[in-house]
Design an enzyme around this catalytic site. Sequence first.
Site, mmCIF file in Angstrom:
data_model
loop_
_atom_site.group_PDB
_atom_site.id
_atom_site.type_symbol
_atom_site.label_atom_id
_atom_site.label_comp_id
_atom_site.label_asym_id
_atom_site.label_seq_id
_atom_site.Cartn_x
_atom_site.Cartn_y
_atom_site.Cartn_z
ATOM 1 N N GLY A 1 0.795 -1.225 0.000
ATOM 2 C CA GLY A 1 0.000 0.000 0.000
ATOM 3 C C GLY A 1 0.820 1.263 0.000
ATOM 4 O O GLY A 1 0.370 2.314 -0.464
ATOM 5 N N ARG A 2 2.047 1.180 0.536
ATOM 6 C CA ARG A 2 2.924 2.355 0.557
ATOM 7 C C ARG A 2 4.353 1.954 0.211
ATOM 8 O O ARG A 2 5.312 2.501 0.750
ATOM 9 C CB ARG A 2 2.886 3.012 1.934
ATOM 10 C CG ARG A 2 3.300 2.103 3.093
ATOM 11 C CD ARG A 2 3.490 2.891 4.371
ATOM 12 N NE ARG A 2 3.884 2.054 5.476
ATOM 13 C CZ ARG A 2 4.414 2.525 6.596
ATOM 14 N NH1 ARG A 2 4.620 3.821 6.733
ATOM 15 N NH2 ARG A 2 4.730 1.717 7.580
ATOM 16 N N LYS B 1 9.825 1.733 1.138
ATOM 17 C CA LYS B 1 8.724 1.819 2.080
ATOM 18 C C LYS B 1 8.471 3.296 2.359
ATOM 19 O O LYS B 1 9.395 4.029 2.719
ATOM 20 C CB LYS B 1 9.120 1.086 3.373
ATOM 21 C CG LYS B 1 8.002 0.803 4.351
ATOM 22 C CD LYS B 1 8.590 -0.029 5.484
ATOM 23 C CE LYS B 1 7.526 -0.570 6.402
ATOM 24 N NZ LYS B 1 8.121 -1.402 7.472
ATOM 25 N N ASP C 1 -2.263 7.119 3.312
ATOM 26 C CA ASP C 1 -1.587 8.165 2.539
ATOM 27 C C ASP C 1 -0.346 7.652 1.818
ATOM 28 O O ASP C 1 0.247 8.369 1.012
ATOM 29 C CB ASP C 1 -1.234 9.360 3.430
ATOM 30 C CG ASP C 1 -0.253 9.028 4.546
ATOM 31 O OD1 ASP C 1 0.347 7.938 4.524
ATOM 32 O OD2 ASP C 1 -0.094 9.878 5.452
ATOM 33 N N GLY C 2 0.069 6.413 2.109
ATOM 34 C CA GLY C 2 1.205 5.831 1.396
ATOM 35 C C GLY C 2 2.561 6.344 1.841
ATOM 36 O O GLY C 2 3.575 6.008 1.226
ATOM 37 N N ARG D 1 6.158 -13.984 0.704
ATOM 38 C CA ARG D 1 5.679 -14.246 2.063
ATOM 39 C C ARG D 1 4.535 -15.245 2.021
ATOM 40 O O ARG D 1 4.020 -15.557 0.932
ATOM 41 C CB ARG D 1 5.248 -12.932 2.708
ATOM 42 C CG ARG D 1 4.290 -12.143 1.824
ATOM 43 C CD ARG D 1 4.188 -10.696 2.272
ATOM 44 N NE ARG D 1 5.121 -9.830 1.581
ATOM 45 C CZ ARG D 1 5.480 -8.621 2.009
ATOM 46 N NH1 ARG D 1 4.994 -8.153 3.128
ATOM 47 N NH2 ARG D 1 6.323 -7.884 1.338
ATOM 48 N N ASP E 1 1.321 -12.037 6.304
ATOM 49 C CA ASP E 1 2.009 -11.232 5.294
ATOM 50 C C ASP E 1 3.366 -10.758 5.790
ATOM 51 O O ASP E 1 4.123 -10.147 5.018
ATOM 52 C CB ASP E 1 1.146 -10.038 4.863
ATOM 53 C CG ASP E 1 0.670 -9.200 6.024
ATOM 54 O OD1 ASP E 1 -0.167 -9.702 6.798
ATOM 55 O OD2 ASP E 1 1.121 -8.047 6.180
ATOM 56 N N ASN E 2 3.709 -11.030 7.056
ATOM 57 C CA ASN E 2 5.035 -10.731 7.586
ATOM 58 C C ASN E 2 5.817 -11.999 7.903
ATOM 59 O O ASN E 2 6.755 -11.967 8.695
ATOM 60 C CB ASN E 2 4.921 -9.868 8.848
ATOM 61 C CG ASN E 2 4.504 -8.448 8.544
ATOM 62 O OD1 ASN E 2 4.807 -7.918 7.475
ATOM 63 N ND2 ASN E 2 3.792 -7.824 9.456
ATOM 64 N N ASP F 1 9.727 -6.444 8.562
ATOM 65 C CA ASP F 1 8.807 -5.467 9.148
ATOM 66 C C ASP F 1 9.099 -5.225 10.627
ATOM 67 O O ASP F 1 8.673 -5.982 11.495
ATOM 68 C CB ASP F 1 7.350 -5.888 8.973
ATOM 69 C CG ASP F 1 6.401 -4.706 9.245
ATOM 70 O OD1 ASP F 1 6.846 -3.706 9.837
ATOM 71 O OD2 ASP F 1 5.231 -4.790 8.861
#
Length: 487
Positions: A94-95, A115, A127-128, A185, A254-255, A264
Amino acid sequence: MSVAPHPAVVLGHRFADELPEMAVPWRAEEAPDPRVLALDEELAAELGLDPRWLSGPGGARFLVGTAVPEGAAPVAQAYAGHQFGGFVPRLGDGRALLLGELTTTDGHVRDLHLKGSGRTPFARGGDGLAAVGPMLREHLVSAAMHALGVPTTRSLAVVATGRTVQRETPLPGAVLARVAASHLRVGSFQYARATGDEGLLRRLADHAIARHHPAAADAEHPHLALFEAVVAAQASLVARWMLLGFVHGVMNTDNTTISGETIDYGPCAFVEGHDPAAVFSSIDHGGRYAYGNQPAIAQWNLARLAEALLPLLHEDQERAVELAVASLDGFRTGYESAWTTGLRAKLGLPDDLPGADWEPLAGEFLDLLRTHRADHTATFRALGAAARGDDEPLRLLVPDAPALERWLGRWRALGPDAGTADRANPLYTPRNHLVEEALSAATAGDTGPFERLLDVVRAPFEQRPGLERYASPAPPDFGAYRTFCGT
């Protein structure tokens, strides 16, 4: 002003080429005034990149993704994930952006990933962007983990963007340039399975085998061998976390990487007072990802990978489930082996000592730590001094003198070696109060405390004069510690 990237930088795009259904071509948002705040020069050299160029205007724009080499194909990656136990079929970057793949000077392929580079089609209303503090946290903690010998993604650089990011308060913005064996992942496989496209799932599995576990290609059942390799890698990884007192904080699927690297560093922390129930993340209200829960959560996440892989394991679903369950059992044995090997070394005990001779004693030591909330890092480190005959550091940390004396007598009878204990037990970890002190100062424009702490944690086993505060627990007035994702 447009600044061209360095002509020698070559970024591959194998992921985007082989798995286009999981790669959305995208570009980073413009950064008004990019400036490099932190750069891992050693990692840059490994990647064949010139640190001096990276530190300058052209390198800064490359590191925020606004000046990429000709032929590069930046993409936002698609993946799914179980977040705190609830399945989300479409998460994705997403970002973030995968700028592409670099080849290291010794021939290994590594992802270069950004990132905080702006909104993508996976942003879901965010907002990314990213702020300086959380990105410097990832740079710091991943450097510490690498120095501690833990498989990890690594931060190449943190670049201030010159943009303000709105969180609870306005904060200076930044982009993290992260390097990883890959960003595949468990959630990647969950996404592919959810599409119902078995061909995509198969290509993803074959891509993962080639990238991370090539020996699986020669196995009788390559996709089952892939699953077993991931299980083994994660079992070893989480055992290392537990030995160090590291709490990841957001062990969503997802991590959970296919490579077995830590990824992460949002709401992560190191325990100080030893406590299996330790939770630091502000959003982990139920303690799902508490320190002591991490092995069980890792196995749960791997069960989700098994579910995603079922169509590749056998055409008969019942048989596929049987194969997956049998292979998943390897997590427990792999974890216990890595944990006991590491714990024996932390106690300074010989490799050939039978488990029956020392494991009950190890359990008693952990009970002492838990009962007295003894500092995890400092207490284990004090075993080296005790093996040399100096018990005072341990006595200060474990106030139950009779119980400690009984334990020490039995431990010494096993012949502990001070050098073995010192090599297994770090003196310096990123202590939470020092991390917050460094990030607060850096956010306000003073990177001195951050740079000093980074220098300390890059040599975690080496005792150096004048660094006593870096090995000391937080002062009593620091209070309960809480960490945040930074989004």
